[in-house]
Every structure is written in C-alpha cells, then in structure tokens.
Design a protein around this motif. Structure first.
Motif, PDB file in Angstrom:
ATOM      1  N   LEU A  70     -11.331  -7.849  -4.650  1.00  0.00           N
ATOM      2  CA  LEU A  70     -10.318  -7.377  -5.588  1.00  0.00           C
ATOM      3  C   LEU A  70      -8.927  -7.907  -5.266  1.00  0.00           C
ATOM      4  O   LEU A  70      -8.103  -8.055  -6.169  1.00  0.00           O
ATOM      5  N   ALA A  71      -8.660  -8.174  -4.005  1.00  0.00           N
ATOM      6  CA  ALA A  71      -7.313  -8.538  -3.569  1.00  0.00           C
ATOM      7  C   ALA A  71      -7.268  -9.976  -3.091  1.00  0.00           C
ATOM      8  O   ALA A  71      -8.260 -10.518  -2.599  1.00  0.00           O
ATOM      9  N   THR A  72      -6.099 -10.581  -3.218  1.00  0.00           N
ATOM     10  CA  THR A  72      -5.927 -11.951  -2.748  1.00  0.00           C
ATOM     11  C   THR A  72      -5.748 -12.011  -1.244  1.00  0.00           C
ATOM     12  O   THR A  72      -5.941 -13.052  -0.632  1.00  0.00           O
ATOM     13  N   GLY A  73      -5.378 -10.912  -0.637  1.00  0.00           N
ATOM     14  CA  GLY A  73      -5.226 -10.856   0.823  1.00  0.00           C
ATOM     15  C   GLY A  73      -4.895  -9.446   1.251  1.00  0.00           C
ATOM     16  O   GLY A  73      -4.035  -8.792   0.655  1.00  0.00           O
ATOM     17  N   LEU A  74      -5.603  -8.937   2.255  1.00  0.00           N
ATOM     18  CA  LEU A  74      -5.351  -7.590   2.742  1.00  0.00           C
ATOM     19  C   LEU A  74      -4.183  -7.593   3.723  1.00  0.00           C
ATOM     20  O   LEU A  74      -4.005  -8.543   4.494  1.00  0.00           O
ATOM     21  N   LEU A  75      -3.405  -6.534   3.698  1.00  0.00           N
ATOM     22  CA  LEU A  75      -2.210  -6.437   4.522  1.00  0.00           C
ATOM     23  C   LEU A  75      -2.497  -5.702   5.826  1.00  0.00           C
ATOM     24  O   LEU A  75      -3.360  -4.834   5.895  1.00  0.00           O
ATOM     25  N   GLY A  90      -7.476  -5.379   7.922  1.00  0.00           N
ATOM     26  CA  GLY A  90      -7.060  -4.866   6.627  1.00  0.00           C
ATOM     27  C   GLY A  90      -7.905  -3.730   6.083  1.00  0.00           C
ATOM     28  O   GLY A  90      -7.660  -3.271   4.961  1.00  0.00           O
ATOM     29  N   VAL A  91      -8.878  -3.251   6.842  1.00  0.00           N
ATOM     30  CA  VAL A  91      -9.737  -2.145   6.407  1.00  0.00           C
ATOM     31  C   VAL A  91      -9.542  -0.988   7.384  1.00  0.00           C
ATOM     32  O   VAL A  91      -9.895  -1.099   8.559  1.00  0.00           O
ATOM     33  N   TYR A  92      -8.980   0.118   6.873  1.00  0.00           N
ATOM     34  CA  TYR A  92      -8.571   1.217   7.735  1.00  0.00           C
ATOM     35  C   TYR A  92      -9.241   2.530   7.319  1.00  0.00           C
ATOM     36  O   TYR A  92      -9.675   2.690   6.177  1.00  0.00           O
ATOM     37  N   SER A  93      -9.250   3.469   8.262  1.00  0.00           N
ATOM     38  CA  SER A  93      -9.583   4.845   7.914  1.00  0.00           C
ATOM     39  C   SER A  93      -8.386   5.458   7.195  1.00  0.00           C
ATOM     40  O   SER A  93      -7.278   4.916   7.203  1.00  0.00           O
TER      41      SER A  93
END
Length: 333
Positions: A70-75, A90-93
């Motif tokens: 979905l995103a061009t780049g995770l922050l 870029g994947v957090y709880s």
C-alpha cells in the motif's frame, strides 16, 4: 498497475462508523491489496479513513506485506512518546499504553517536522471488549471549536514539553533511536527542539509547533496536534496526582501548553475532548481488519479494552510540516 478510482470500491457509509470496504480476496490477501491499491488509497483521500474488512490478516509477516504493497516506503518512528515492539522495518506494535486508559484523539507524530501522511493499522487479535481505533475528521473538529481559541492556537501554536526518564514512557534512547547523547543533541538541533540534560542522566525537551495546518493535497485547514492527548489534564486523576508528587509539575513525562508557554487549563482540554467525541466514528475491531487513516485530515484514538489485543502499525508517506502551510515559525522555545 492500472488505476482504480475509489468509485470502483463499494464503500459502506453509516453515521458514527468509519467508511468500510468488504474484501473478497479468495485467499490471496496480498494480491487483492496490490490489485486494489490505487482504489484503496483514493478512498482514503476521499473519506479520510477506510476500514477494510475480510482480509484475514493473521500475523506480522502478512500485515507487513500488506503495508508495503500500500505504501511507497515505511517510515522509522522517531520521538516516540511510549515504547513499541518492532516486528520488522517499519512494522510496529501498538503503543504500550495501559489497557484501562483512553488514548484520546491525536495525529501521529504531529510534534515532529516530518510525520506520516498515512497510518495503517492491522488487527491480528481483537479484544473481548472495547479497544476500537476510532477516528475523527480534523476539518470538522476545527470548525466546531470556538473561533477565539482557534485564533490563539493559530497565532501561537502549541508547546510540547517532555521529561525522559527510565520509569515512564519511552526513554530518550528509545525515542531517538540511539544511546549516544551527542547524536540526540544533533537531532534536536536539526529539528528545532530545545534540550537540557538533567543531573540524573534524564533529558528534558521543549518544541513549538503549529496547531493548525493546511492539508498538502487539498489545502483544507486541519486541527492537527496532540494538544489534548499529551496534556496533563487528560491523565487519569489518580495518575496525575501520583506523577506530580513523584516528578513535580515541571517534570511530567509530557505536557502541552500554549505556544507562548502559558498553561492550558483543564476546561480547555475537556472542551477539546468533548468536541472530538461529537465527531468520533468507531467500529469494533474484528481479527483480520485493516484500517487506513489520512494522518493529517483524520485524528485517531484507542479506546480502553479488556482481553488480549494485537494491532500492528505501519507509518508511511512522510510529509514535511513546512509543506503544510504552518501558522507559526518552527523553533524551540
């Protein structure tokens, strides 16, 4: 990939609930999301938020794959106010916050100079009761606030003060992603944050930001801040009393003020939260749900809950405050 306008999605609209799409993936969740990426993003742009039901998200790997499609780049999160678990880049709880306490409406990282334009929430385990990630339309909230209060915040902005310690919230090492004080100082100087190290090794910071911004795409004025959420009067009264006794009025883990440094009264915080509540849309989580939020146009909250709850978070589409026509000059105070 071909372009899919939002009109090709069957978006359900009901008062008091976020816009919803029911996905029919045929077991290929990532493929369905990739195929409908443009339509999903167009729906978020149109409505401000979108709940996608029926994706069947079950684990961090699957959620991360959907986030990346979905995103061009995770922050990478900076200046977090509370700890998170990192599952992958870029994947957090969700933020570690007591389940019996409300996390009232706010815009993620609205106190930073670059913040996510898109928030993604994936529910792997729905709580037994409560725990909704509710949303509120920022332009509508702004229009409902008293004009004189808005004018003051537009003129002065808002001030965030933080006292990092090892007991409450994120430590300064967690918030800044480094254990090197020199790197923290460098970051603060580059991001208009005034800082002062304490004798016990703690850190206190102050930063002034705009409370009202213009959406970088639509130009609409948005109430965009964490004035209420991070204010002392939003705390549970018993927690507030303990914090003041333990750390002193100037040593609270976080607090907000008017941009000129004046305190924000309990009556104003109550007013802000009441206006938010009148404009809140909520839908109980179901396992496998995905919630997409335009972080500038739409505030979000987390309601108290009972039972296990696992909601993963992805932040994307970084936006610079300077590109949102801020109403105050960015500076540390």
């Amino acid at each position: 990939m071909s372009s899919f306008p939002a009109s090709l999605l069957d978006v359900e609209r009901q008062p008091g609930r976020p816009p919803m799409v029911r996905a029919e993936t045929g077991g290929d969740t990532a493929g369905w999301v990739a195929e409908h990426r443009d339509a999903l993003r167009a729906a978020v742009a149109e409505h401000g938020s979108l709940l996608v039901r029926g994706l069947g998200l079950r684990d961090a790997s699957g959620a991360g794959a959907v986030f990346r499609r979905l995103a061009t780049g995770l922050l990478t999160e900076k200046e977090a106010f509370a700890p998170r678990r990192t599952y992958a880049d870029g994947v957090y709880s969700s933020t570690k916050w007591p389940p019996n306490q409300q996390m009232c409406m706010h815009h993620e990282l609205s106190y930073t100079l670059t913040f996510p334009g898109l928030m993604m929430f994936a529910c792997l385990t729905a709580p037994a009761e409560g725990g909704a990630t509710a949303v509120a339309d920022a332009p509508s909230v702004l229009d409902a606030l008293p004009a004189d209060l808005v004018a003051r915040f537009e003129r002065e902005g808002w001030l965030l003060t933080r006292s990092y310690n090892e007991d409450i919230g994120a430590s300064w090492a967690e918030a800044f992603g480094t254990e090197n004080p020199k790197e923290v100082e460098q970051y603060c100087r580059a991001n208009a944050i005034d800082f002062a190290w304490q004798d016990d090794g703690g850190l206190r910071t102050r930063q002034r930001r705009s409370a009202v911004v213009h959406h970088p795409v639509t130009g609409r004025r948005c109430w965009f801040n964490q004035v209420a959420f991070l204010n002392e009067w939003t705390m549970d009264p018993d927690v507030h009393e303990f914090m003041v006794d333990e750390y002193g009025a100037d040593g609270l883990p976080f607090n907000t003020r008017f941009g000129n440094g004046d305190p924000i009264g309990e009556d104003i915080v109550q007013l802000l939260n009441e206006v938010y509540e009148k404009h809140t849309a909520r839908e109980p989580w179901q396992a496998g749900d995905l919630l997409l939020v335009d972080n500038i146009r739409t505030a979000h909250s987390r309601e108290p809950f009972e039972g296990p709850r696992e909601v993963l978070v992805g932040m994307a589409d970084g936006v610079r405050l300077a590109d949102c026509a801020p109403t105050v000059e960015v500076m540390a105070r």
